[in-house]
Design a protein around this motif. Structure first.
Motif, mmCIF file in Angstrom:
data_model
loop_
_atom_site.group_PDB
_atom_site.id
_atom_site.type_symbol
_atom_site.label_atom_id
_atom_site.label_comp_id
_atom_site.label_asym_id
_atom_site.label_seq_id
_atom_site.Cartn_x
_atom_site.Cartn_y
_atom_site.Cartn_z
ATOM 1 N N GLN A 1 -3.702 -4.984 6.081
ATOM 2 C CA GLN A 1 -3.933 -4.418 4.238
ATOM 3 C C GLN A 1 -2.731 -3.885 4.375
ATOM 4 O OE1 GLN A 1 -6.835 -1.556 3.403
ATOM 5 N NE2 GLN A 1 -5.444 -0.300 2.340
ATOM 6 N N PHE A 2 -2.086 -4.858 3.309
ATOM 7 C CA PHE A 2 -0.333 -4.119 2.868
ATOM 8 C C PHE A 2 -0.254 -3.200 1.913
ATOM 9 C CE2 PHE A 2 -0.211 -8.761 5.490
ATOM 10 C CZ PHE A 2 0.714 -8.310 6.155
ATOM 11 N N VAL B 186 3.948 -13.359 -2.455
ATOM 12 C CA VAL B 186 3.118 -14.702 -3.607
ATOM 13 C C VAL B 186 2.017 -14.097 -4.483
ATOM 14 C CG1 VAL B 186 2.536 -17.131 -3.103
ATOM 15 C CG2 VAL B 186 4.717 -16.544 -1.932
ATOM 16 N N ALA B 187 1.279 -13.722 -3.828
ATOM 17 C CA ALA B 187 0.393 -13.171 -5.408
ATOM 18 C C ALA B 187 0.813 -12.232 -6.259
ATOM 19 C CB ALA B 187 -0.843 -13.118 -4.098
ATOM 20 N N ILE B 188 1.431 -11.382 -5.653
ATOM 21 C CA ILE B 188 2.280 -10.313 -6.232
ATOM 22 C C ILE B 188 2.809 -11.020 -7.296
ATOM 23 C CG2 ILE B 188 3.384 -8.113 -6.865
ATOM 24 C CD1 ILE B 188 2.524 -7.214 -4.643
ATOM 25 N N ALA C 63 -3.616 1.708 -5.947
ATOM 26 C CA ALA C 63 -3.409 2.918 -4.576
ATOM 27 C C ALA C 63 -4.343 3.789 -4.724
ATOM 28 C CB ALA C 63 -2.277 4.123 -4.187
ATOM 29 N N SER C 64 -5.314 3.627 -3.189
ATOM 30 C CA SER C 64 -6.753 4.590 -3.761
ATOM 31 C C SER C 64 -5.943 5.978 -3.551
ATOM 32 C CB SER C 64 -7.340 4.572 -2.554
ATOM 33 O OG SER C 64 -7.080 2.527 -2.096
ATOM 34 N N SER C 65 -6.952 6.937 -4.496
ATOM 35 C CA SER C 65 -6.478 8.405 -4.506
ATOM 36 C C SER C 65 -6.423 8.749 -3.606
ATOM 37 C CB SER C 65 -7.792 8.873 -5.744
ATOM 38 O OG SER C 65 -9.562 8.239 -4.987
ATOM 39 N N GLU D 188 -2.203 -1.776 -3.076
ATOM 40 C CA GLU D 188 -2.731 -2.461 -1.754
ATOM 41 C C GLU D 188 -2.997 -3.524 -2.483
ATOM 42 O OE1 GLU D 188 -5.952 0.397 -0.480
ATOM 43 O OE2 GLU D 188 -5.143 1.592 0.270
ATOM 44 N N ILE D 189 -3.362 -4.338 -1.039
ATOM 45 C CA ILE D 189 -3.036 -6.081 -0.936
ATOM 46 C C ILE D 189 -3.660 -5.980 0.281
ATOM 47 C CG2 ILE D 189 -2.235 -8.450 -1.083
ATOM 48 C CD1 ILE D 189 0.517 -5.997 -2.123
ATOM 49 N N LEU D 190 -5.227 -7.113 0.299
ATOM 50 C CA LEU D 190 -5.784 -7.271 1.367
ATOM 51 C C LEU D 190 -5.920 -8.372 1.579
ATOM 52 C CD1 LEU D 190 -7.543 -5.612 3.391
ATOM 53 C CD2 LEU D 190 -9.762 -6.659 1.714
#
Length: 133
Positions: A97-98, A59-61, A128-130, A109-111
């Motif tokens: 953490q999705f 829903v947030a996305i 996305a983290s490097s 990523e979604i926390l």
């Protein structure tokens, strides 16, 4: 003579007060320990299921995409149903953490909070983290 009686009375009151202070302090320590235990119970009793947390992430996305608050690359992204669990110092689950994926590639990523006690459900949406790429 009268001042001597007053002095003795004040001394007796002072002595009684000194005896009561450690007793009150012991009760406060016991209450602090009880409140710490009950706060852990509150956190655990307010856990959010992984499926509910995933729904909040989706829903947030959708909400952020509709308001153009995140890049267009997020349009059509899917949320991985298996999150990484992040624990606090006491070993309790703190966050889920999705991974957000599009065409098989991780784009972000979604926390999401693991407990209602933390307040806001979705804590962070990020690229996305490097080190994950």
């Amino acid at each position: 003579m009268k001042t001597l009686k007053i002095g003795v009375m004040l001394l007796a009151l002072l002595l009684a007060a000194m005896v009561m202070v450690p007793m009150a302090s012991a009760d406060e320590k016991q209450l602090d320990e009880q409140s710490a235990v009950s706060s852990n119970d509150v956190v655990e009793s307010n856990y959010v299921s992984i499926s509910t947390a995933r729904e909040h992430a989706i829903v947030a996305i959708l909400d952020f995409s509709s308001k153009n608050l995140i890049d267009q690359i997020w349009n059509g992204a899917t949320v991985d149903p298996k999150p990484q669990l992040i624990y606090d110092l006491n070993g309790k689950i703190l966050f889920y953490q999705f991974s957000a994926e599009k065409k098989g590639e991780k784009i972000g990523e979604i926390l999401v909070s693991a407990s209602k006690v933390l307040g806001v459900s979705v804590q962070k949406i990020s690229d996305a983290s490097s080190y994950d790429l």
